[in-house]
Design a protein around this motif. Structure first.
Motif, PDB file in Angstrom:
ATOM      1  N   LEU A 154      -6.067  -3.010   1.002  1.00 19.98           N
ATOM      2  CA  LEU A 154      -5.276  -2.399  -0.073  1.00 19.98           C
ATOM      3  C   LEU A 154      -6.126  -1.445  -0.895  1.00 19.98           C
ATOM      4  O   LEU A 154      -5.655  -0.382  -1.315  1.00 19.98           O
ATOM      5  CB  LEU A 154      -4.676  -3.492  -0.970  1.00 19.98           C
ATOM      6  N   SER A 180      -6.408   1.755   0.960  1.00 20.78           N
ATOM      7  CA  SER A 180      -5.160   2.323   1.448  1.00 20.78           C
ATOM      8  C   SER A 180      -4.787   3.658   0.827  1.00 20.78           C
ATOM      9  O   SER A 180      -3.906   4.354   1.333  1.00 20.78           O
ATOM     10  CB  SER A 180      -4.011   1.338   1.226  1.00 20.78           C
ATOM     11  N   SER A 192       0.826  -1.207   0.000  1.00 18.05           N
ATOM     12  CA  SER A 192       0.000   0.000   0.000  1.00 18.05           C
ATOM     13  C   SER A 192       0.858   1.254   0.000  1.00 18.05           C
ATOM     14  O   SER A 192       0.506   2.255  -0.644  1.00 18.05           O
ATOM     15  CB  SER A 192      -0.939   0.011   1.210  1.00 18.05           C
TER      16      SER A 192
END
Length: 301
Positions: free
Chosen positions: A173, A176, A90
Motif C-alpha cells: 500500500l 502503490s 490502493s
C-alpha cells in the motif's frame, strides 16, 4: 458478416495512414506480448523441462495444479486476500490523493506529486521496512512496543506467518502511489473546466456531485488504466514478498501465485507446469479486469 467486412475494408482504405502509423506498435505488441501468451498457453498442455522436446499431456498440469498441489492453493489464497485488500484500497487512495493534490497551486502540486510518487521508485524501500520490522530488539517496531510495555520480548515479524502477510500488504500500500497516481493526476488536469459551469446550471450543487457526475465520467480512460495497473500489481505480487519474507517464506505464509510460478519456472525449470500456473494467473487477471470495466461503465449514472 460480409457487410461488416466490407465496412472494415472501407475504413482501412479511408484511414490507411492511421493503420500505417499503428503498424510498428501492433507488430511489437503482437511479437512480444500476444505471441508469448499464446506460446505459454500451448506449453501449459505439455511436459517441458527445457532439455527434452515438449510432450503433450493435455489437462494433466491443470489437474495436478488444482487437485494435488497444496502449496499452489496456499498461494491462491494469499494472492486473493492480498488483492482483495490492497487492490481497492490502493486504487481509492491513488485517486483521493491525486484529487486532493490537484487542488493545490502548480508549484506545491509538483512537489507533493514527487513526494507521494518517490516511494514507488525508491531502490532502498525494502531495506527500510526490514529495519522497521527486524526480529531483534533493535528493530524499530520491536523497540517501540517494548518501550511502551506492550510486548516484553522481540517478535519475529517477518518469520511469523501470523504477521508477514499483513506487513507485506502494508508495504505494498505504501508503494502503490505509482503509475496509477500519476495517471489520475494527468486525468484531473484534462477535465474541461466548462463542464463544472454547465453542471452548476443543470443542478449540480456540491463537490461530491461534481466528482460523481462530471469528474469521474470525464476520467474514464485514466480510471480504467489505473484499474488495470492496480489489478495487475496486486495479483502479481512477488518482489515485496520475497524481499521481506524470503523465498520460500516460513510455512508459505507469504507464498503467492507468482512466487509459485518462479519456483517451477526459474528454479525447477518445469516450464509446462509453470506455463499452467501463468495461464491460471492470466485468466484471473483477465476476469478481474472485465468485472472492473463493467463497474466503471456505471460511474456517473
Amino acid at each position: 458478416m460480409q457487410g461488416k467486412w466490407g465496412l472494415f475494408a472501407r475504413d482501412v482504405k479511408r484511414d490507411k495512414h492511421l493503420y500505417v502509423l499503428l503498424a510498428p506498435y501492433m507488430l511489437l505488441f503482437s511479437l512480444f506480448t500476444v505471441l508469448p501468451v499464446v506460446i505459454s498457453i500451448f506449453f501449459s498442455f505439455t511436459h517441458f523441462n527445457m532439455l527434452e522436446f515438449p510432450r503433450w499431456v493435455g489437462w494433466e498440469n491443470y489437474s495436478k495444479l488444482l487437485w494435488n498441489d497444496d502449496v499452489f492453493l496456499i498461494g491462491v489464497k494469499n494472492t486473493l486476500i492480498f488483492s482483495v485488500v490492497t487492490g481497492p484500497v490502493s486504487y481509492i487512495a491513488c485517486f483521493v490523493f491525486a484529487w486532493l493534490i490537484n487542488e493545490l497551486n502548480p508549484k506545491v502540486r509538483a512537489i507533493m506529486t514527487l513526494v507521494f510518487f518517490a516511494p514507488s521508485i525508491s531502490g532502498n524501500v525494502f531495506f527500510i521496512w526490514q529495519i522497521i520490522f527486524s526480529g531483534d530488539s533493535y528493530g524499530i517496531m520491536n523497540g517501540f512496543l517494548m518501550k511502551i510495555g506492550i510486548i516484553y520480548e522481540p517478535i519475529l515479524w517477518l518469520q511469523n506467518p501470523k504477521y508477514m502477510l499483513a506487513i507485506i500488504m502494508l508495504v505494498q500500500l505504501w508503494l502503490s502511489l505509482g503509475t496509477s497516481f500519476l495517471a489520475f493526476i494527468a486525468g484531473l488536469q484534462t477535465v474541461d473546466r466548462t463542464l463544472y459551469e454547465a453542471g452548476a446550471m443543470d443542478g449540480v450543487k456540491n463537490r461530491w456531485q461534481e466528482l460523481w457526475y462530471i469528474t469521474l465520467p470525464s476520467m474514464r480512460p485514466q480510471l480504467m488504466f489505473g484499474a488495470v495497473i492496480q489489478i495487475t500489481s496486486s495479483l502479481a505480487v512477488a518482489d515485496v514478498a520475497t524481499a521481506l519474507a524470503g523465498f520460500p517464506s516460513v510455512q508459505y505464509g507469504a507464498h503467492t501465485i507468482v512466487t509459485h510460478l518462479m519456483d517451477y519456472g526459474t528454479i525447477r525449470f518445469e516450464m509446462g507446469y509453470a506455463s499452467a500456473i501463468a495461464t491460471v494467473l492470466f485468466m484471473l487477471m483477465l476476469g478481474s479486469n472485465l468485472i472492473v470495466q463493467k463497474l466503471l461503465k456505471r460511474v456517473g449514472e
